[in-house]
Motif scaffolding. Structure first.
Motif, mmCIF file in Angstrom:
data_model
loop_
_atom_site.group_PDB
_atom_site.id
_atom_site.type_symbol
_atom_site.label_atom_id
_atom_site.label_comp_id
_atom_site.label_asym_id
_atom_site.label_seq_id
_atom_site.Cartn_x
_atom_site.Cartn_y
_atom_site.Cartn_z
ATOM 1 N N TRP A 215 0.812 -1.205 0.000
ATOM 2 C CA TRP A 215 0.000 0.000 0.000
ATOM 3 C C TRP A 215 0.857 1.272 0.000
ATOM 4 O O TRP A 215 0.580 2.227 -0.728
ATOM 5 N N GLY B 252 -0.226 2.688 -3.176
ATOM 6 C CA GLY B 252 -1.448 3.403 -2.846
ATOM 7 C C GLY B 252 -1.114 4.812 -2.344
ATOM 8 O O GLY B 252 -1.265 5.791 -3.054
ATOM 9 N N MET C 72 -4.409 -6.995 -11.570
ATOM 10 C CA MET C 72 -5.557 -7.659 -12.173
ATOM 11 C C MET C 72 -5.919 -8.957 -11.469
ATOM 12 O O MET C 72 -7.013 -9.472 -11.626
ATOM 13 N N LYS C 73 -4.976 -9.520 -10.748
ATOM 14 C CA LYS C 73 -5.176 -10.850 -10.157
ATOM 15 C C LYS C 73 -4.445 -10.921 -8.821
ATOM 16 O O LYS C 73 -3.246 -10.639 -8.754
ATOM 17 N N GLY C 74 -5.164 -11.301 -7.775
ATOM 18 C CA GLY C 74 -4.549 -11.464 -6.461
ATOM 19 C C GLY C 74 -4.094 -12.909 -6.289
ATOM 20 O O GLY C 74 -4.896 -13.779 -5.989
ATOM 21 N N ALA D 175 -0.458 -11.133 -1.211
ATOM 22 C CA ALA D 175 -1.491 -10.202 -0.733
ATOM 23 C C ALA D 175 -0.968 -8.775 -0.620
ATOM 24 O O ALA D 175 -1.685 -7.822 -0.924
ATOM 25 N N ALA E 249 -0.345 -7.336 -4.319
ATOM 26 C CA ALA E 249 -1.596 -7.264 -5.083
ATOM 27 C C ALA E 249 -2.545 -6.207 -4.518
ATOM 28 O O ALA E 249 -3.180 -5.471 -5.282
ATOM 29 N N THR E 250 -2.656 -6.109 -3.199
ATOM 30 C CA THR E 250 -3.534 -5.062 -2.656
ATOM 31 C C THR E 250 -3.016 -3.691 -3.085
ATOM 32 O O THR E 250 -3.795 -2.814 -3.459
ATOM 33 N N PHE F 65 -3.744 -3.348 -7.011
ATOM 34 C CA PHE F 65 -5.187 -3.132 -7.225
ATOM 35 C C PHE F 65 -5.545 -1.686 -6.842
ATOM 36 O O PHE F 65 -6.277 -0.998 -7.558
ATOM 37 N N ALA F 66 -5.036 -1.239 -5.708
ATOM 38 C CA ALA F 66 -5.335 0.128 -5.260
ATOM 39 C C ALA F 66 -4.815 1.151 -6.269
ATOM 40 O O ALA F 66 -5.489 2.132 -6.580
ATOM 41 N N ALA G 102 -7.210 1.357 -9.107
ATOM 42 C CA ALA G 102 -8.412 2.107 -8.730
ATOM 43 C C ALA G 102 -8.136 3.607 -8.780
ATOM 44 O O ALA G 102 -8.947 4.389 -9.297
ATOM 45 N N LEU G 103 -6.992 3.990 -8.242
ATOM 46 C CA LEU G 103 -6.631 5.410 -8.233
ATOM 47 C C LEU G 103 -6.493 5.924 -9.663
ATOM 48 O O LEU G 103 -7.024 6.998 -10.009
ATOM 49 N N GLN H 38 -7.851 4.816 -12.396
ATOM 50 C CA GLN H 38 -9.173 4.917 -13.038
ATOM 51 C C GLN H 38 -9.921 6.145 -12.547
ATOM 52 O O GLN H 38 -10.531 6.890 -13.324
#
Lengths: 244, 244, 244, 244
Positions: B112, B116, B151-153, B158, B161-162, B165-166, B169-170, B172
């Motif tokens: 993160w 993130g 795209m895939k966890g 973990a 991937a978290t 993924f974050a 999202a940001l 997008q």
């Protein structure tokens, strides 16, 4: 003495999904109710205990490792002799919707704290317990309550979407690691407004435009009862009239 | 006095993608090189400056708001008179792959912090500057270097991937908010091993199994030159022989 | 005698993307223009030939195996001595939007015929030729022009969406089979209205709300020039102001 | 005279999912069993009728509009007085896995015929009937049995993947159009080998590596019973030990 032969834990017990899930799982299991504020779990615990079930509420800050650790130590003492059947992570966190450049660092971190870190802290407490219970009638189950924001990062939703995307990544990673060990992990995409007191004033043209929390509870119970040859790792749930 | 009429910033300059991107963008722009350790940007800054370009390196901890703020204050003094043409967030962070129950809280947060929080801190510094430059020859551009883990966890991933993924999202959310305002935001999924010194010992059967960082830089440059009627918001990049 | 050392083929040459792609690729390659109706390729072929390029148009029904076979037999005679550098499948087919229960079987099949069967028939003609040219300056390239309907099945769009989903599946399958053999396969999601004569009356508030076909051609050319260590297998393209 | 107050139809009744679904739905509904060959439905119809249920089998070629039309005309005569409660499209079609350039046109079309055209022909027969029954105890339900190939186009699977992608597009489009009208449409991704006689020789290390068709039937029943405020439009189902 309680007749329940196993327990379940619900983190994020409020007036909606968490309470309905706890009520339903309490028909078979003792239930632990975690929420930041006692007012969120006390009436529910009383209701369940009065109805002949067994419920314990613990004030917990889901994003704080010490608080989560303390809650599970207490639960270990209460329920230590029973196997853990199901764990539901239903913590919503603060929903922040504002222009990106107006987000404070705290605003932005809020999504992660509830949906990323909190989900991690909860998972590492419950997984060792769930792993001990893989011979149960129903495979031990870990469900994350998520949202459409786990699939799409909308404008002005960076905080919530980063948190929910992260939650989805965690759920996938855990499903792939712990599924083969017998634990059922599910990421539940709740796509719509929950029909609770707080959303009563949300007006929709259609009388069934909001999701009944009891129906979500039924879905979680169904997921919990799936046998090991038939795990659902991601489910979406929305009102029939929802646009998606 | 520099002949460059605009500048670009690359956060996460190491021996691979970041350096190649900086070298290529330095052909047109002054470049700011951010990395935690000076050894990661000093030789590159010297190389660019010696070749007639303009480069400045600043030690920055991408996940620390004060450090990021300080870096951009310094850059404001250096490049304040010039418009910002492009911002590349290429911070990789620590890649942790281990069984979930062996992850410390710090291990988990690492994904993160880099992908993130760091991406957030960088974005809120560069977006106000990019917004001032929407009349430039090429639309001002913000690119996030991401990975298949967005795209895939996968099991035991973990933390990474978290984070990824974050980051997606940001990206997008920012693309949807700032695209209509003229800023081009892209999430680049780099799916494969980068061909650098550190990965020389990774053996593959095929001679072209690793991604050349120069080719990624070409991709980023192409994205930067896309006109406002034709933005690519997500691109995947992998070697021809990669399994996916 | 033509100076071009290789050729490219564009199926679905109309006034928009196909024509722009053909014009751009004609700067380096001889081009074959396929369309059902000669009026779609004749002016373009003349324009390219007049400008010193080399273009041949052939009337082809992309969804009819005999017609496609005949076209490529003719092309084999014309261009047989040259390697095939790139193949663009840009056939749109009939766009049917109506309530599901009003769809005739022909309406429904239309999406498949253009986007599924047609893409198959084209692919099996061009892939054996592309495979012979993997030592070229740029990896031989097969690009499918697709749409947002490849990602989302909207209400009343069952015909178009089933076709575009199928096209995406085909593109992925071919990328995975032929990428390791040196052929670059790409699925291009064009998300927006193309700015052509036919769409002039589509009114948008923003002057850059439509995609310039020349910009799509630039994107396809960039994809074509990507080296084997850096293939993009899926790209999205939309106007900055598009909602997505 | 039958005591059943509604009927369900299952297209693609074989020894696995279709039979299990029919058996389970026959506990409440009269069931129509469609399959190409009578040997696929005759023993099952007998079994259900002997057990006190009501079943009718009809030889149907799911990809042929006349055959499908004829089947539903016959069913209209048999069950015309009863409302249609559920329709399950479970036609698998021929699974072709071979190098792309070895596919005949018929091979390639096979995926579409079963999963695209067949799903369309079935849907347009059942939807008008389901729409008449939206006041039933459980919302009228249309479920498509799909596969992982609906999400990923693997090498050498172009036929099956194009068909399953198309099926997913159709299911989404129908869910969005008919959900608001009270019909529950679901796309069920069955990710794994079904545990039937024909797959007995598929050896897996793990005793629970195959999916029990009875468990899929339970899932479909659960989906059927979801209320209108809580529809699941896509579900994945896989053995706990499956890699995904």
């Amino acid at each position: 003495m309680s007749p329940q032969k196993a327990w379940a834990v619900v983190a994020g017990v409020g007036p909606g999904t968490g309470a309905s899930v706890a009520r339903l799982f309490a028909k078979k299991y003792a239930v632990a109710l975690l929420a930041r504020s006692p007012e969120n779990f006390e009436p529910l615990a009383k209701e369940i205990n009065d109805a002949g079930g067994k419920a314990i509420g613990i004030s917990t800050d889901a994003a704080d490792s010490k608080s989560v650790k303390a809650a599970f130590e207490k639960l270990g003492k209460e329920f230590g002799g029973l196997p853990l059947a199901a764990a539901i992570y239903n913590v919503g966190g603060k929903f922040v919707r504002k222009p990106f450049l107006d987000l404070s660092e705290d605003d932005f971190e809020a999504g992660w704290e509830a949906n990323g870190r909190g989900a991690f802290l909860f998972s590492r407490e419950v997984l060792p317990l769930l792993l001990k219970n893989t011979d149960a009638e129903y495979p031990p189950t870990l469900i994350f309550t998520s949202a459409t924001a786990a699939m799409k990062g909308s404008a002005q939703c960076a905080s919530f979407a980063t948190g929910k995307f992260a939650m989805r990544a965690l759920a996938q990673s855990l499903a792939r690691e712990f599924g083969p060990k017998g634990v059922h992990v599910n990421h539940a995409i709740i796509d719509g407004v929950i029909d609770i007191e707080r959303t009563k004033h949300y007006h929709f043209d259609h009388p069934e435009a909001k999701i009944k929390p009891e129906a979500i509870a039924d879905a979680y119970w169904y997921l919990h009862t799936q046998p090991r040859t038939c795990f659902t790792n991601e489910i979406d749930i929305r009102p029939a009239v929802e646009k998606w």
